[in-house]
Scaffold this motif. Structure first.
Motif, PDB file in Angstrom:
ATOM      1  N   LYS A   1     -41.750  60.270 -95.405  1.00  0.00           N
ATOM      2  CA  LYS A   1     -40.626  59.521 -94.842  1.00  0.00           C
ATOM      3  C   LYS A   1     -39.598  60.470 -94.233  1.00  0.00           C
ATOM      4  CE  LYS A   1     -37.579  55.663 -95.889  1.00  0.00           C
ATOM      5  NZ  LYS A   1     -37.244  54.634 -96.880  1.00  0.00           N
ATOM      6  N   LEU A   2     -39.311  61.568 -94.908  1.00  0.00           N
ATOM      7  CA  LEU A   2     -38.370  62.556 -94.365  1.00  0.00           C
ATOM      8  C   LEU A   2     -38.886  63.148 -93.062  1.00  0.00           C
ATOM      9  CD1 LEU A   2     -37.135  64.402 -97.568  1.00  0.00           C
ATOM     10  CD2 LEU A   2     -35.820  62.863 -96.085  1.00  0.00           C
TER      11      LEU A   2
ATOM     12  N   LEU B   1     -37.478  61.011 -85.670  1.00  0.00           N
ATOM     13  CA  LEU B   1     -36.538  60.126 -84.976  1.00  0.00           C
ATOM     14  C   LEU B   1     -35.253  60.851 -84.590  1.00  0.00           C
ATOM     15  CD1 LEU B   1     -37.039  56.844 -87.023  1.00  0.00           C
ATOM     16  CD2 LEU B   1     -37.898  57.390 -84.736  1.00  0.00           C
ATOM     17  N   VAL B   2     -34.765  61.704 -85.459  1.00  0.00           N
ATOM     18  CA  VAL B   2     -33.573  62.499 -85.127  1.00  0.00           C
ATOM     19  C   VAL B   2     -33.862  63.358 -83.897  1.00  0.00           C
ATOM     20  CG1 VAL B   2     -32.066  64.382 -85.906  1.00  0.00           C
ATOM     21  CG2 VAL B   2     -32.585  62.480 -87.449  1.00  0.00           C
ATOM     22  N   GLU B   3     -35.040  63.957 -83.859  1.00  0.00           N
ATOM     23  CA  GLU B   3     -35.425  64.786 -82.712  1.00  0.00           C
ATOM     24  C   GLU B   3     -35.517  63.953 -81.437  1.00  0.00           C
ATOM     25  OE1 GLU B   3     -36.303  68.060 -80.513  1.00  0.00           O
ATOM     26  OE2 GLU B   3     -35.719  68.068 -82.624  1.00  0.00           O
ATOM     27  N   LYS B   4     -36.192  62.817 -81.504  1.00  0.00           N
ATOM     28  CA  LYS B   4     -36.401  61.977 -80.319  1.00  0.00           C
ATOM     29  C   LYS B   4     -35.107  61.362 -79.796  1.00  0.00           C
ATOM     30  CE  LYS B   4     -40.749  61.975 -79.314  1.00  0.00           C
ATOM     31  NZ  LYS B   4     -41.144  62.648 -78.099  1.00  0.00           N
ATOM     32  N   TYR B   5     -34.230  60.970 -80.689  1.00  0.00           N
ATOM     33  CA  TYR B   5     -33.031  60.248 -80.274  1.00  0.00           C
ATOM     34  C   TYR B   5     -31.791  61.135 -80.247  1.00  0.00           C
ATOM     35  CZ  TYR B   5     -35.602  55.912 -80.135  1.00  0.00           C
ATOM     36  OH  TYR B   5     -36.496  54.928 -79.782  1.00  0.00           O
TER      37      TYR B   5
ATOM     38  N   GLN C   1     -45.960  67.878-101.659  1.00  0.00           N
ATOM     39  CA  GLN C   1     -45.426  67.179-102.829  1.00  0.00           C
ATOM     40  C   GLN C   1     -44.932  68.237-103.816  1.00  0.00           C
ATOM     41  OE1 GLN C   1     -47.994  64.073-104.319  1.00  0.00           O
ATOM     42  NE2 GLN C   1     -47.470  64.579-106.419  1.00  0.00           N
ATOM     43  N   THR C   2     -43.917  67.857-104.620  1.00  0.00           N
ATOM     44  CA  THR C   2     -43.422  68.732-105.684  1.00  0.00           C
ATOM     45  C   THR C   2     -43.174  67.881-106.927  1.00  0.00           C
ATOM     46  OG1 THR C   2     -41.032  68.466-105.340  1.00  0.00           O
ATOM     47  CG2 THR C   2     -42.155  70.067-103.923  1.00  0.00           C
ATOM     48  N   ASN C   3     -42.708  68.525-107.987  1.00  0.00           N
ATOM     49  CA  ASN C   3     -42.307  67.779-109.184  1.00  0.00           C
ATOM     50  C   ASN C   3     -41.134  66.860-108.886  1.00  0.00           C
ATOM     51  OD1 ASN C   3     -44.226  68.913-110.872  1.00  0.00           O
ATOM     52  ND2 ASN C   3     -42.850  70.504-111.649  1.00  0.00           N
ATOM     53  N   SER C   4     -40.340  67.222-107.877  1.00  0.00           N
ATOM     54  CA  SER C   4     -39.100  66.495-107.578  1.00  0.00           C
ATOM     55  C   SER C   4     -39.198  65.492-106.448  1.00  0.00           C
ATOM     56  CB  SER C   4     -37.991  67.491-107.227  1.00  0.00           C
ATOM     57  OG  SER C   4     -37.789  68.395-108.281  1.00  0.00           O
ATOM     58  N   ILE C   5     -40.197  65.646-105.586  1.00  0.00           N
ATOM     59  CA  ILE C   5     -40.294  64.751-104.428  1.00  0.00           C
ATOM     60  C   ILE C   5     -41.763  64.388-104.188  1.00  0.00           C
ATOM     61  CG2 ILE C   5     -40.345  66.628-102.729  1.00  0.00           C
ATOM     62  CD1 ILE C   5     -38.529  64.779-100.978  1.00  0.00           C
ATOM     63  N   THR C   6     -42.000  63.101-104.025  1.00  0.00           N
ATOM     64  CA  THR C   6     -43.367  62.607-103.861  1.00  0.00           C
ATOM     65  C   THR C   6     -43.865  62.827-102.429  1.00  0.00           C
ATOM     66  OG1 THR C   6     -42.706  60.388-103.153  1.00  0.00           O
ATOM     67  CG2 THR C   6     -42.924  60.769-105.544  1.00  0.00           C
TER      68      THR C   6
ATOM     69  N   GLU D   1     -32.608  56.245 -91.906  1.00  0.00           N
ATOM     70  CA  GLU D   1     -33.565  55.699 -92.868  1.00  0.00           C
ATOM     71  C   GLU D   1     -33.917  54.260 -92.508  1.00  0.00           C
ATOM     72  OE1 GLU D   1     -34.302  55.692 -97.645  1.00  0.00           O
ATOM     73  OE2 GLU D   1     -32.249  55.355 -96.968  1.00  0.00           O
ATOM     74  N   SER D   2     -32.911  53.484 -92.143  1.00  0.00           N
ATOM     75  CA  SER D   2     -33.143  52.106 -91.723  1.00  0.00           C
ATOM     76  C   SER D   2     -33.995  52.062 -90.450  1.00  0.00           C
ATOM     77  CB  SER D   2     -31.794  51.417 -91.482  1.00  0.00           C
ATOM     78  OG  SER D   2     -31.956  50.181 -90.864  1.00  0.00           O
ATOM     79  N   TYR D   3     -33.717  52.960 -89.534  1.00  0.00           N
ATOM     80  CA  TYR D   3     -34.463  53.014 -88.285  1.00  0.00           C
ATOM     81  C   TYR D   3     -35.908  53.438 -88.538  1.00  0.00           C
ATOM     82  CZ  TYR D   3     -35.071  53.466 -83.227  1.00  0.00           C
ATOM     83  OH  TYR D   3     -35.494  53.315 -81.931  1.00  0.00           O
ATOM     84  N   TYR D   4     -36.101  54.386 -89.437  1.00  0.00           N
ATOM     85  CA  TYR D   4     -37.462  54.782 -89.817  1.00  0.00           C
ATOM     86  C   TYR D   4     -38.214  53.577 -90.407  1.00  0.00           C
ATOM     87  CZ  TYR D   4     -41.381  56.551 -92.421  1.00  0.00           C
ATOM     88  OH  TYR D   4     -42.647  56.718 -92.922  1.00  0.00           O
ATOM     89  N   ASP D   5     -37.553  52.838 -91.276  1.00  0.00           N
ATOM     90  CA  ASP D   5     -38.184  51.663 -91.892  1.00  0.00           C
ATOM     91  C   ASP D   5     -38.610  50.657 -90.821  1.00  0.00           C
ATOM     92  OD1 ASP D   5     -37.858  52.787 -94.410  1.00  0.00           O
ATOM     93  OD2 ASP D   5     -36.032  51.642 -94.858  1.00  0.00           O
ATOM     94  N   TYR D   6     -37.779  50.502 -89.781  1.00  0.00           N
ATOM     95  CA  TYR D   6     -38.127  49.606 -88.672  1.00  0.00           C
ATOM     96  C   TYR D   6     -39.389  50.122 -87.963  1.00  0.00           C
ATOM     97  CZ  TYR D   6     -37.893  47.127 -84.236  1.00  0.00           C
ATOM     98  OH  TYR D   6     -38.203  46.364 -83.127  1.00  0.00           O
TER      99      TYR D   6
END
Length: 160
Positions: free
Chosen positions: A44-45, A51-55, A33-38, A80-85
């Motif tokens: 999520k990233l 997923l990018v690696e796998k697909y 975590q940083t001041n800029s990103i939770t 991002e949509s695929y991750y949400d799925y």
């Protein structure tokens, strides 16, 4: 995709508090975590990177991904949509066979109204036949006309 690590003896690690850097206390000292990103955003990233690696990086879903990516403004929007799925369906952090990955991608595509399901199955069929000689087809491809003669299959392997 790699994630930032804070190595001992570096200026960034010495100034971690100034930037709100929270990191693992044990090697590899990955930033959580940083001041800029939770923490949630970084998690999520990491899931998207998985997923990018796998697909995408596997090269086994080229035609299907090209089609899906064409339906989004940016590749990140698709992933991002695929991750949400994956997250919604509790699919993360497990091991999957190649056939499972085809089925998951198909199930996600079917759940989206913007996808032409019949066309998408054709792309999946092509990718599967191009990338494997496995005749134990994914569930999504069973009964979808995969009984293709070997001479036709050899032609598919020559298509780029």
């Amino acid at each position: 995709m790699g994630f930032l690590k804070l190595l001992k003896g570096t200026k960034l690690r010495d100034n971690a508090e100034e930037f709100g850097l929270i990191y693992r206390s044990k090697a590899p000292y990955e930033v959580l975590q940083t001041n800029s990103i939770t923490y949630e955003e970084l998690a999520k990233l990491k899931g998207i990177a998985f997923l990018v690696e796998k697909y995408y990086n596997s090269g086994k879903f080229k035609k299907a991904l090209k089609y899906l990516l064409s339906l989004y403004n940016e590749p990140f929007d698709f992933y991002e949509s695929y991750y949400d799925y994956w997250d919604k369906n509790n699919l993360l952090y497990r091991r999957y066979s190649l056939n499972n990955l085809y089925d998951i991608l198909n199930n996600c595509a079917k759940s989206q109204k913007i996808v032409d399901s019949e066309l998408f199955i054709d792309y999946l069929k092509f990718d599967y036949m191009y990338n494997t000689d496995n005749r134990a087809y994914p569930v999504c491809l069973k009964g979808n006309g995969l009984k293709i003669p070997d001479d036709i299959k050899s032609l598919i392997h020559n298509v780029d």
